[in-house]
Design a protein around this motif. Structure first.
Motif, PDB file in Angstrom:
ATOM      1  N   VAL A   3       0.861  -1.172   0.000  1.00  0.00           N
ATOM      2  CA  VAL A   3       0.000   0.000   0.000  1.00  0.00           C
ATOM      3  C   VAL A   3       0.903   1.229   0.000  1.00  0.00           C
ATOM      4  CG1 VAL A   3      -0.248   0.116   2.514  1.00  0.00           C
ATOM      5  CG2 VAL A   3      -2.022   1.073   1.074  1.00  0.00           C
ATOM      6  N   ASP A   4       0.491   2.242  -0.717  1.00  0.00           N
ATOM      7  CA  ASP A   4       1.245   3.500  -0.735  1.00  0.00           C
ATOM      8  C   ASP A   4       0.887   4.258   0.535  1.00  0.00           C
ATOM      9  OD1 ASP A   4       2.270   6.042  -1.109  1.00  0.00           O
ATOM     10  OD2 ASP A   4       1.778   6.089  -3.239  1.00  0.00           O
ATOM     11  N   THR A   5       1.734   4.157   1.555  1.00  0.00           N
ATOM     12  CA  THR A   5       1.406   4.748   2.854  1.00  0.00           C
ATOM     13  C   THR A   5       1.345   6.273   2.795  1.00  0.00           C
ATOM     14  OG1 THR A   5       3.730   4.517   3.488  1.00  0.00           O
ATOM     15  CG2 THR A   5       2.210   2.811   4.242  1.00  0.00           C
ATOM     16  N   ASP A   6       2.147   6.886   1.932  1.00  0.00           N
ATOM     17  CA  ASP A   6       2.070   8.344   1.785  1.00  0.00           C
ATOM     18  C   ASP A   6       0.718   8.756   1.206  1.00  0.00           C
ATOM     19  OD1 ASP A   6       4.621   8.824   2.807  1.00  0.00           O
ATOM     20  OD2 ASP A   6       5.555   8.642   0.832  1.00  0.00           O
ATOM     21  N   GLU A   7       0.256   8.024   0.203  1.00  0.00           N
ATOM     22  CA  GLU A   7      -1.056   8.318  -0.384  1.00  0.00           C
ATOM     23  C   GLU A   7      -2.168   8.052   0.632  1.00  0.00           C
ATOM     24  OE1 GLU A   7      -3.967   6.552  -3.850  1.00  0.00           O
ATOM     25  OE2 GLU A   7      -1.813   6.616  -4.261  1.00  0.00           O
ATOM     26  N   LEU A   8      -2.036   6.962   1.388  1.00  0.00           N
ATOM     27  CA  LEU A   8      -3.035   6.620   2.398  1.00  0.00           C
ATOM     28  C   LEU A   8      -3.147   7.719   3.447  1.00  0.00           C
ATOM     29  CD1 LEU A   8      -4.966   4.525   3.731  1.00  0.00           C
ATOM     30  CD2 LEU A   8      -2.963   3.691   4.951  1.00  0.00           C
ATOM     31  N   THR A   9      -2.025   8.120   4.028  1.00  0.00           N
ATOM     32  CA  THR A   9      -2.073   9.122   5.094  1.00  0.00           C
ATOM     33  C   THR A   9      -2.523  10.486   4.587  1.00  0.00           C
ATOM     34  OG1 THR A   9       0.310   9.532   4.877  1.00  0.00           O
ATOM     35  CG2 THR A   9      -0.389   7.974   6.589  1.00  0.00           C
ATOM     36  N   SER A  10      -2.302  10.780   3.301  1.00  0.00           N
ATOM     37  CA  SER A  10      -2.757  12.065   2.768  1.00  0.00           C
ATOM     38  C   SER A  10      -4.279  12.133   2.684  1.00  0.00           C
ATOM     39  CB  SER A  10      -2.135  12.331   1.393  1.00  0.00           C
ATOM     40  OG  SER A  10      -2.688  11.478   0.413  1.00  0.00           O
ATOM     41  N   SER A  11      -4.959  10.981   2.724  1.00  0.00           N
ATOM     42  CA  SER A  11      -6.427  10.934   2.688  1.00  0.00           C
ATOM     43  C   SER A  11      -7.041  11.027   4.078  1.00  0.00           C
ATOM     44  CB  SER A  11      -6.896   9.628   2.041  1.00  0.00           C
ATOM     45  OG  SER A  11      -6.415   9.515   0.733  1.00  0.00           O
ATOM     46  N   LEU A  12      -6.227  10.969   5.125  1.00  0.00           N
ATOM     47  CA  LEU A  12      -6.711  10.918   6.497  1.00  0.00           C
ATOM     48  C   LEU A  12      -6.497  12.246   7.214  1.00  0.00           C
ATOM     49  CD1 LEU A  12      -5.227   7.421   7.383  1.00  0.00           C
ATOM     50  CD2 LEU A  12      -7.518   7.925   6.521  1.00  0.00           C
ATOM     51  N   THR A  13      -7.198  12.422   8.341  1.00  0.00           N
ATOM     52  CA  THR A  13      -7.099  13.638   9.142  1.00  0.00           C
ATOM     53  C   THR A  13      -6.100  13.428  10.282  1.00  0.00           C
ATOM     54  OG1 THR A  13      -9.421  14.123   8.670  1.00  0.00           O
ATOM     55  CG2 THR A  13      -8.422  15.279  10.540  1.00  0.00           C
ATOM     56  N   PRO A  14      -4.990  14.193  10.315  1.00  0.00           N
ATOM     57  CA  PRO A  14      -4.022  14.039  11.412  1.00  0.00           C
ATOM     58  C   PRO A  14      -4.673  14.335  12.760  1.00  0.00           C
ATOM     59  CG  PRO A  14      -3.127  15.411   9.651  1.00  0.00           C
ATOM     60  CD  PRO A  14      -4.588  15.213   9.357  1.00  0.00           C
ATOM     61  N   ARG A  15      -4.328  13.535  13.789  1.00  0.00           N
ATOM     62  CA  ARG A  15      -4.895  13.727  15.129  1.00  0.00           C
ATOM     63  C   ARG A  15      -3.839  14.067  16.157  1.00  0.00           C
ATOM     64  NH1 ARG A  15      -8.942   9.317  16.976  1.00  0.00           N
ATOM     65  NH2 ARG A  15      -9.072  10.821  18.634  1.00  0.00           N
ATOM     66  N   GLU A  16      -2.816  13.240  16.262  1.00  0.00           N
ATOM     67  CA  GLU A  16      -1.825  13.406  17.335  1.00  0.00           C
ATOM     68  C   GLU A  16      -0.465  12.982  16.807  1.00  0.00           C
ATOM     69  OE1 GLU A  16      -0.743  11.363  21.642  1.00  0.00           O
ATOM     70  OE2 GLU A  16      -2.700  10.993  20.767  1.00  0.00           O
ATOM     71  N   GLU A  17       0.567  13.665  17.274  1.00  0.00           N
ATOM     72  CA  GLU A  17       1.925  13.241  16.963  1.00  0.00           C
ATOM     73  C   GLU A  17       2.818  13.530  18.151  1.00  0.00           C
ATOM     74  OE1 GLU A  17       5.356  13.458  13.529  1.00  0.00           O
ATOM     75  OE2 GLU A  17       3.693  14.864  13.394  1.00  0.00           O
ATOM     76  N   ASN A  18       3.631  12.545  18.497  1.00  0.00           N
ATOM     77  CA  ASN A  18       4.650  12.721  19.519  1.00  0.00           C
ATOM     78  C   ASN A  18       5.870  11.914  19.093  1.00  0.00           C
ATOM     79  OD1 ASN A  18       4.251   9.994  20.465  1.00  0.00           O
ATOM     80  ND2 ASN A  18       2.491  10.700  21.646  1.00  0.00           N
ATOM     81  N   ALA A  19       6.821  11.748  19.966  1.00  0.00           N
ATOM     82  CA  ALA A  19       8.056  11.053  19.596  1.00  0.00           C
ATOM     83  C   ALA A  19       7.829   9.585  19.246  1.00  0.00           C
ATOM     84  CB  ALA A  19       9.071  11.166  20.721  1.00  0.00           C
ATOM     85  N   ALA A  20       6.781   8.969  19.810  1.00  0.00           N
ATOM     86  CA  ALA A  20       6.557   7.538  19.639  1.00  0.00           C
ATOM     87  C   ALA A  20       5.578   7.193  18.523  1.00  0.00           C
ATOM     88  CB  ALA A  20       6.062   6.926  20.942  1.00  0.00           C
ATOM     89  N   ILE A  21       4.532   8.014  18.343  1.00  0.00           N
ATOM     90  CA  ILE A  21       3.475   7.666  17.382  1.00  0.00           C
ATOM     91  C   ILE A  21       2.994   8.883  16.611  1.00  0.00           C
ATOM     92  CG2 ILE A  21       2.595   5.728  18.766  1.00  0.00           C
ATOM     93  CD1 ILE A  21       0.107   8.050  18.957  1.00  0.00           C
ATOM     94  N   LYS A  22       2.312   8.589  15.515  1.00  0.00           N
ATOM     95  CA  LYS A  22       1.552   9.602  14.792  1.00  0.00           C
ATOM     96  C   LYS A  22       0.217   8.943  14.485  1.00  0.00           C
ATOM     97  CE  LYS A  22       1.787  12.970  11.119  1.00  0.00           C
ATOM     98  NZ  LYS A  22       2.629  13.616  10.113  1.00  0.00           N
ATOM     99  N   SER A  23      -0.895   9.638  14.793  1.00  0.00           N
ATOM    100  CA  SER A  23      -2.199   9.022  14.559  1.00  0.00           C
ATOM    101  C   SER A  23      -3.042   9.881  13.627  1.00  0.00           C
ATOM    102  CB  SER A  23      -2.939   8.774  15.877  1.00  0.00           C
ATOM    103  OG  SER A  23      -3.257   9.996  16.515  1.00  0.00           O
TER     104      SER A  23
END
Length: 76
Positions: A3-23
């Motif tokens: 799966v093209d993860t860059d294309e996938l994440t560009s379709s989603l709404t960012p929620r949270e990001e820290n040193a360990a995760i991005k949601s």
């Protein structure tokens, strides 16, 4: 994971990001690449190991791309 993860994440709404995760929240009903059903959230693990504090019952699908875990959550 094929799966093209860059294309996938560009379709989603960012929620949270820290040193360990991005949601991200799936506000447009993108299909999960593992099971084909729409998922609620995507959690990208940026550190290895990473601990997740999940307070509700969820079904999970997991993939790995370029050494990062991609966790797709489905309400259980």
């Amino acid at each position: 994971m094929d799966v093209d993860t860059d294309e996938l994440t560009s379709s989603l709404t960012p929620r949270e990001e820290n040193a360990a995760i991005k949601s991200y929240q799936n506000t447009v009903s993108v299909a999960c690449p593992a099971c084909g059903e729409p998922f609620e959230d995507l959690v990208v693990c940026k550190q290895n190991p990473t601990s997740l504090d999940i307070s509700k019952l969820l079904d999970l699908c997991v993939g790995v791309d370029d050494g990062q875990a991609f966790i797709f959550t489905h309400d259980g």
